[in-house]
Write a protein that holds these residues in place. Structure first.
Motif, PDB file in Angstrom:
ATOM      1  N   ILE A 256     -11.068 -17.364   6.670  1.00 29.59           N
ATOM      2  CA  ILE A 256     -11.534 -17.214   5.395  1.00 29.59           C
ATOM      3  C   ILE A 256     -10.632 -15.740   5.350  1.00 29.59           C
ATOM      4  O   ILE A 256     -10.146 -15.597   4.312  1.00 29.59           O
ATOM      5  CB  ILE A 256     -13.354 -16.716   6.134  1.00 29.59           C
ATOM      6  N   MET A 257      -9.880 -14.945   6.493  1.00 26.04           N
ATOM      7  CA  MET A 257      -9.239 -14.411   6.785  1.00 26.04           C
ATOM      8  C   MET A 257      -8.082 -14.764   5.592  1.00 26.04           C
ATOM      9  O   MET A 257      -7.345 -13.744   4.643  1.00 26.04           O
ATOM     10  CB  MET A 257      -8.974 -13.701   7.423  1.00 26.04           C
ATOM     11  N   MET A 258      -7.467 -15.443   6.529  1.00 26.06           N
ATOM     12  CA  MET A 258      -6.706 -16.395   5.351  1.00 26.06           C
ATOM     13  C   MET A 258      -6.155 -16.432   4.132  1.00 26.06           C
ATOM     14  O   MET A 258      -5.263 -16.252   3.181  1.00 26.06           O
ATOM     15  CB  MET A 258      -6.371 -17.812   6.560  1.00 26.06           C
ATOM     16  N   LEU A 259      -7.480 -16.779   3.504  1.00 24.34           N
ATOM     17  CA  LEU A 259      -7.849 -17.369   2.172  1.00 24.34           C
ATOM     18  C   LEU A 259      -7.802 -15.814   1.344  1.00 24.34           C
ATOM     19  O   LEU A 259      -6.723 -16.252   0.384  1.00 24.34           O
ATOM     20  CB  LEU A 259      -9.257 -17.789   2.021  1.00 24.34           C
ATOM     21  N   PHE A 260      -8.671 -14.974   1.479  1.00 19.37           N
ATOM     22  CA  PHE A 260      -8.879 -13.691   1.224  1.00 19.37           C
ATOM     23  C   PHE A 260      -7.902 -12.244   1.167  1.00 19.37           C
ATOM     24  O   PHE A 260      -7.401 -11.855   0.457  1.00 19.37           O
ATOM     25  CB  PHE A 260     -10.403 -13.340   1.268  1.00 19.37           C
ATOM     26  N   ALA A 261      -7.862 -12.104   2.826  1.00 22.78           N
ATOM     27  CA  ALA A 261      -6.976 -10.908   2.965  1.00 22.78           C
ATOM     28  C   ALA A 261      -5.707 -10.915   2.104  1.00 22.78           C
ATOM     29  O   ALA A 261      -5.284  -9.222   2.015  1.00 22.78           O
ATOM     30  CB  ALA A 261      -6.806 -10.615   4.389  1.00 22.78           C
ATOM     31  N   PRO A 262      -4.622 -11.477   2.526  1.00 23.48           N
ATOM     32  CA  PRO A 262      -3.097 -11.187   1.725  1.00 23.48           C
ATOM     33  C   PRO A 262      -3.921 -10.763   0.538  1.00 23.48           C
ATOM     34  O   PRO A 262      -2.603 -10.285  -0.541  1.00 23.48           O
ATOM     35  CB  PRO A 262      -3.035 -12.639   1.618  1.00 23.48           C
ATOM     36  N   ALA A 263      -4.780 -11.292  -0.137  1.00 27.90           N
ATOM     37  CA  ALA A 263      -4.902 -11.237  -1.742  1.00 27.90           C
ATOM     38  C   ALA A 263      -4.980  -9.067  -1.380  1.00 27.90           C
ATOM     39  O   ALA A 263      -4.321  -8.570  -3.014  1.00 27.90           O
ATOM     40  CB  ALA A 263      -6.006 -11.807  -2.624  1.00 27.90           C
ATOM     41  N   PHE A 264      -5.470  -9.023  -0.814  1.00 24.99           N
ATOM     42  CA  PHE A 264      -5.271  -7.177  -0.856  1.00 24.99           C
ATOM     43  C   PHE A 264      -4.329  -6.141  -0.232  1.00 24.99           C
ATOM     44  O   PHE A 264      -4.743  -5.393   0.138  1.00 24.99           O
ATOM     45  CB  PHE A 264      -6.755  -6.640  -0.015  1.00 24.99           C
ATOM     46  N   GLY A 265      -3.283  -6.927   0.293  1.00 29.26           N
ATOM     47  CA  GLY A 265      -2.048  -6.659   0.580  1.00 29.26           C
ATOM     48  C   GLY A 265      -2.290  -6.378   2.236  1.00 29.26           C
ATOM     49  O   GLY A 265      -1.085  -6.212   3.220  1.00 29.26           O
ATOM     50  N   VAL A 266      -3.217  -6.984   2.749  1.00 27.70           N
ATOM     51  CA  VAL A 266      -3.116  -7.568   4.127  1.00 27.70           C
ATOM     52  C   VAL A 266      -3.181  -8.782   5.044  1.00 27.70           C
ATOM     53  O   VAL A 266      -3.834  -9.560   4.435  1.00 27.70           O
ATOM     54  CB  VAL A 266      -3.931  -5.680   4.806  1.00 27.70           C
ATOM     55  N   GLU A 267      -3.482  -8.338   6.421  1.00 30.15           N
ATOM     56  CA  GLU A 267      -3.925  -9.763   7.470  1.00 30.15           C
ATOM     57  C   GLU A 267      -4.815  -9.494   8.244  1.00 30.15           C
ATOM     58  O   GLU A 267      -4.635  -7.999   8.314  1.00 30.15           O
ATOM     59  CB  GLU A 267      -1.901 -10.722   7.604  1.00 30.15           C
ATOM     60  N   TYR A 268      -5.382  -9.951   8.500  1.00 36.37           N
ATOM     61  CA  TYR A 268      -6.367  -9.834   9.258  1.00 36.37           C
ATOM     62  C   TYR A 268      -5.552 -10.406  11.136  1.00 36.37           C
ATOM     63  O   TYR A 268      -5.884  -9.327  12.294  1.00 36.37           O
ATOM     64  CB  TYR A 268      -7.103 -11.134  10.195  1.00 36.37           C
ATOM     65  N   GLY A 269      -4.328  -9.975  11.641  1.00 36.99           N
ATOM     66  CA  GLY A 269      -3.487  -9.796  12.464  1.00 36.99           C
ATOM     67  C   GLY A 269      -2.344  -9.071  11.915  1.00 36.99           C
ATOM     68  O   GLY A 269      -2.345  -8.163  11.173  1.00 36.99           O
ATOM     69  N   PHE A 270      -1.263  -9.141  13.123  1.00 33.82           N
ATOM     70  CA  PHE A 270      -0.161  -8.792  12.684  1.00 33.82           C
ATOM     71  C   PHE A 270       1.058  -9.319  11.420  1.00 33.82           C
ATOM     72  O   PHE A 270       0.883 -10.640  11.027  1.00 33.82           O
ATOM     73  CB  PHE A 270       1.347  -8.805  13.881  1.00 33.82           C
ATOM     74  N   PHE A 271       1.922  -8.133  10.588  1.00 34.30           N
ATOM     75  CA  PHE A 271       2.390  -8.871   9.107  1.00 34.30           C
ATOM     76  C   PHE A 271       3.422  -7.463   9.626  1.00 34.30           C
ATOM     77  O   PHE A 271       3.172  -6.526   9.724  1.00 34.30           O
ATOM     78  CB  PHE A 271       1.467  -8.893   8.539  1.00 34.30           C
ATOM     79  N   VAL A 272       4.573  -7.646   8.051  1.00 37.26           N
ATOM     80  CA  VAL A 272       5.513  -6.972   8.493  1.00 37.26           C
ATOM     81  C   VAL A 272       5.052  -6.702   6.374  1.00 37.26           C
ATOM     82  O   VAL A 272       5.504  -7.389   5.864  1.00 37.26           O
ATOM     83  CB  VAL A 272       6.849  -7.607   8.513  1.00 37.26           C
TER      84      VAL A 272
END
Length: 557
Positions: A256-272
């Motif tokens: 579910i995080m992979m579905l929605f978190a990027p729309a708010f500019g983040v991810e559930y784990g580490f990102f750049v």
């Protein structure tokens, strides 16, 4: 936004076609005493008329002489049983039987029914290591065990004895960087995907027939997703007169995080972001993700049992009993499998892929994709007494012959060659023995996406089409992939690993508990700043410093 780099999609097809032409030419000149083996080897490679350096009865496979040894040799290989496991031993698969006949190397598979990290750690600490070790975590673990002396550095062996894999490293230099340790060593040979359009893994899927039943358009933003899920809950799209619909189902919070978190500019784990490594739950914007999911959960738009029903079986039951409206999952095992299971049982059942939702500020990004080199693959124990033979056997997996065996099985058994292309037999794509086509295929081979080999795109394409998907949904997401925002498969030095691993063990546990508590309303969403404060106290900033060092090293900064 960075668009996915395009790799040569047709490379494998062209090389295989050339191999067939060469095979036809060489075979027309007579038989060298090994013709039967050449015709039934599963790879269509030609038997050479002249003796190679390996001996009078050898033939050339991409520069590798097979059989690898003249006298049969047994090597040991540890691998847990898992989703690609059928029967009791991998040697029951026809592909490995043919591989043994082609190489004269027998693999003594040591299968573990315990696929946990603890079981793997016990193996590595035992000191009783086999010749070859499979893991799905070599991307992060190989450097640690290599620096401890448990794994053999492979780069020199690859250069001398692995012409097929060495060619891949030369043709795809990014792959070398993805599997090289901080000390400059290669400790494992990975599963490879060299076709950009197949780098996408999971993606959003929705009941197309429910949308049509309610006169709804495909959702394109987080706001539209909310409206669609609300309609699924309130307007009885399955038509049974009951409010039993579960608009959004999942087997994990991560999906579910992979579905929605990027729309708010983040991810559930580490990102750049702008070259800086960040951790989603410690980012202020993550409160917006939690607030959104809390809204879905409180209105029963997100499955109330998402923390309990975490198996594919529970998900399948919800889909096939016509109560699930949308989910985030794989192409074949989710979309294709569900479509096949509902054939003849539901007149209108139809699924459709959904583009990643745009967030409040228009951010739209797809994050479920992999790098060319996967973290899963095969490493070589430093205790092996046959390093040259081991690396040659591993190199065989990356030859055109080995790629065919691992992806399609044995020619004449599970597939035929038609117009230069391997085509699965009807008994594989449409089995009548009660198995799905994926299960039937696993009787023949291990699968191109699950082994230290190259995943052939025609493998996934044929299974997808057999399951009723004429279009490749993965192609939809290539324009939404941002390689710069995805944390690459960085590897830590021993010192970095010693700092990161114990801290993240506690941080990940706490983050999951805190995020779930906020989503389910046990803790007020407005208190999320306290979660960030606690993560800081637990050492997330030190973790990020080490990740940044590893990332900068990976990028050559």
């Amino acid at each position: 936004m960075k668009i996915a780099q395009r790799f040569p999609v047709k490379m494998l097809s062209l090389v295989l076609l050339l191999a067939l032409v060469l095979s036809a030419c060489s075979n027309s000149g007579g038989n060298n005493g090994n013709g039967d083996a050449a015709q039934s080897n599963g790879g269509n490679a030609s038997a050479t008329d002249n003796a190679s350096e390996g001996g009078a009865d050898t033939r050339d496979v991409g520069g590798l002489a097979v059989p690898i040894v003249q006298d049969p040799l047994t090597l040991t290989l540890w691998s847990p049983s898992g989703g690609n496991f059928r029967g009791t031993n991998f040697n029951e698969k026809l592909s490995f039987q043919q591989m043994e006949a082609n190489t004269s190397i027998h693999i003594d598979f040591q299968h573990s029914t315990d696929a946990s990290a603890e079981a793997f750690s016990l193996l590595m600490a035992s000191g009783q290591l086999p010749d070859i070790i499979y893991s799905d975590a070599w991307g992060t673990e190989s450097s640690k065990y290599g620096s401890q002396g448990a794994l053999l550095p492979l780069e020199e062996l690859i250069e001398q004895y692995a012409p097929n894999f060495n060619k891949i490293l030369n043709d795809y230099p990014d792959v070398r960087g993805q599997i090289t340790s901080p000390e400059g060593h290669i400790y494992y040979l990975p599963n490879l995907v060299l076709d950009a359009e197949n780098l996408t893994q999971m993606f959003p899927q929705i009941r197309q027939d429910w949308l049509e039943q309610l006169g709804l358009e495909m959702p394109t933003s987080t706001d539209e997703w909310y409206e669609v899920l609300k309609a699924f809950r309130e307007q009885d799209p399955n038509g049974n007169g009951e409010q039993d619909e579960i608009p959004l189902v999942t087997v994990s919070l991560e999906n579910i995080m992979m579905l929605f978190a990027p729309a708010f500019g983040v991810e559930y784990g580490f990102f750049v972001e702008d070259g800086q490594v960040k951790y989603g739950p410690a980012d202020e914007r993550f409160e917006d993700v939690v607030t959104y999911l809390n809204k879905l959960y409180s209105e029963q738009l997100l499955d109330p049992n998402y923390l309990v029903d975490t198996t594919f079986q529970t998900l399948t039951e919800k889909v096939t009993t016509d109560v699930a409206g949308a989910w985030f999952g794989w192409s074949g095992s989710y979309m294709g499998n569900f479509t096949t299971l509902m054939e003849g049982k539901h007149d209108t059942f139809a699924l459709a892929p959904v583009l990643p939702p745009a967030g409040p500020d228009g951010t739209q990004r797809h994050v479920s994709f992999r790098w060319q080199a996967g973290p899963h693959g095969l490493a070589v124990s430093s205790r092996t007494e046959h390093p040259e033979e081991v690396i040659q056997w591993l190199d065989y997996q990356y030859s055109e012959e080995g790629i065919l065996l691992n992806n399609f099985g044995v020619e004449g058994e599970s597939y035929d060659v038609v117009d230069g292309n391997p085509i699965y037999k009807e008994a594989v794509t449409n089995p009548t023995n009660g198995l799905t086509n994926t299960q039937e295929l696993l009787n023949h081979t291990i699968g191109g996406g699950s082994w230290a080999t190259v995943a052939d795109p025609r493998y996934a394409e044929q299974i997808r089409i057999a399951n009723g998907q004429t279009d490749n949904p993965l192609e939809l997401y290539s324009d939404y992939i941002d390689f710069d925002a995805k944390l690459p498969p960085v590897q830590f030095s021993a010192e970095e690993s010693a700092a990161v691993v114990p801290l993240m063990a506690d941080i990940q546990t706490y983050a999951a508990e805190a995020v779930n508590a906020a989503i389910m309303g046990r803790d007020p969403v407005g208190n999320y700043d306290q979660v960030i404060e606690q993560l800081n106290k637990m050492g997330i900033e030190e973790v990020l410093r080490n990740y940044q060092t590893a990332y900068d090293r990976f990028k050559g900064n």
